[in-house]
Design a protein around this motif. Structure first.
Motif: not given
Length: 271
Positions: A152-153, A156, A190, A194
């Protein structure tokens, strides 16, 4: 007859109970093999594009040095740790709270864009790797959680779209850094999210070591090769302190001409 039926049922139950761990083990072994193969490919591509990765990162800083050096030179200079979520130092009293907040937004924005730029030469393989990780299954919650955060990092970060840093810095300077433009704030938030995902997890080599118990002999040989590759790739896939400090000096150090004007004005006031 009844006894035979009971024994048969018990036999099926026992067989099912003994099969469950074996099935779970097969799931982890298959995922571990896939993870290591994909991680090795991703790291190998990163190493092969070393020059492009280094050029991209340094090119971003050189762009700032050319187009807006010292853009935040008259704003309070935040420390990096504060920008990524650590509490501010007690001595950080320069400027108003709003100005300090603005400085943190811009530093977070710059670091976020640096990560985006760093991924640019390996965007396709990074995206493929992160997506592949979402399809793996693990019976160990800690591994599932760690791999999910890592994936996900990356996703993102790749989804970030940086605004024009220099234009936003000039707009903020025009109002004395009392606030940052909305687009800069949104990007910083955002980017920070991340980074938080990445900080929750572990590095790629740590995850590889976590799945080691599920690897067969051939997999252990692959792991050894991966570790050797990682020694060359980790500096490419992580932002070094030297790069961060250079970035800080570029945007927070007053431009020489501005500094000279500031000194003359201060002397004129004192006279």
């Amino acid at each position: 007859m009844r006894t035979a039926v009971v024994c048969a049922i018990l036999g099926v139950a026992i067989a099912g109970a003994s099969a469950a761990p074996a099935s779970a083990s097969r799931v982890d072994r298959a995922s571990a093999r896939t993870f290591l193969a994909d991680a090795t490919t991703y790291v190998r591509i990163s190493v092969s594009r070393r020059l492009r990765l280094e050029t991209a990162v340094h090119g971003f800083i050189e762009h700032l040095e050319s187009f807006c050096p010292g853009a935040l030179g008259h704003a309070p200079a935040p420390i990096v740790e504060h920008a990524v979520g650590a509490p501010p130092p007690k001595a950080a009293t320069e400027g108003t709270p709003a100005q300090r907040s603005t400085s943190r937004i811009f530093l977070t924005m710059a670091l976020g864009e640096l990560r985006v730029v760093g991924y640019a030469p390996i965007r396709a393989p990074a995206l493929a790797f992160a997506n592949e990780l979402t399809h793996l299954h693990w019976t160990k919650p800690v591994i599932a959680y760690t791999v999910a955060n890592f994936s996900q990092s990356i996703l993102a970060t790749l989804a970030l779209s940086p605004p024009d840093f220099c234009a936003d810095a000039r707009a903020s300077a025009a109002i004395g850094f009392a606030a940052a433009p909305a687009e800069a704030t949104q990007f910083a938030e955002a980017s920070s999210a991340a980074t938080t995902l990445a900080n929750k997890g572990r590095s790629l080599i740590e995850i590889a070591n976590m799945v080691r118990p599920f690897l067969a002999k051939r997999g252990l040989n692959t792991l050894a090769r991966f570790r050797r590759l990682w020694t060359h790739a980790k500096s490419l896939l992580q932002i070094s302190d030297a790069t961060v400090f250079r970035l800080e000096r570029t945007v927070f150090r007053p431009h020489p001409e501005r500094r000279a004007i500031h000194i003359r004005l201060r002397r004129a006031k004192q006279a």
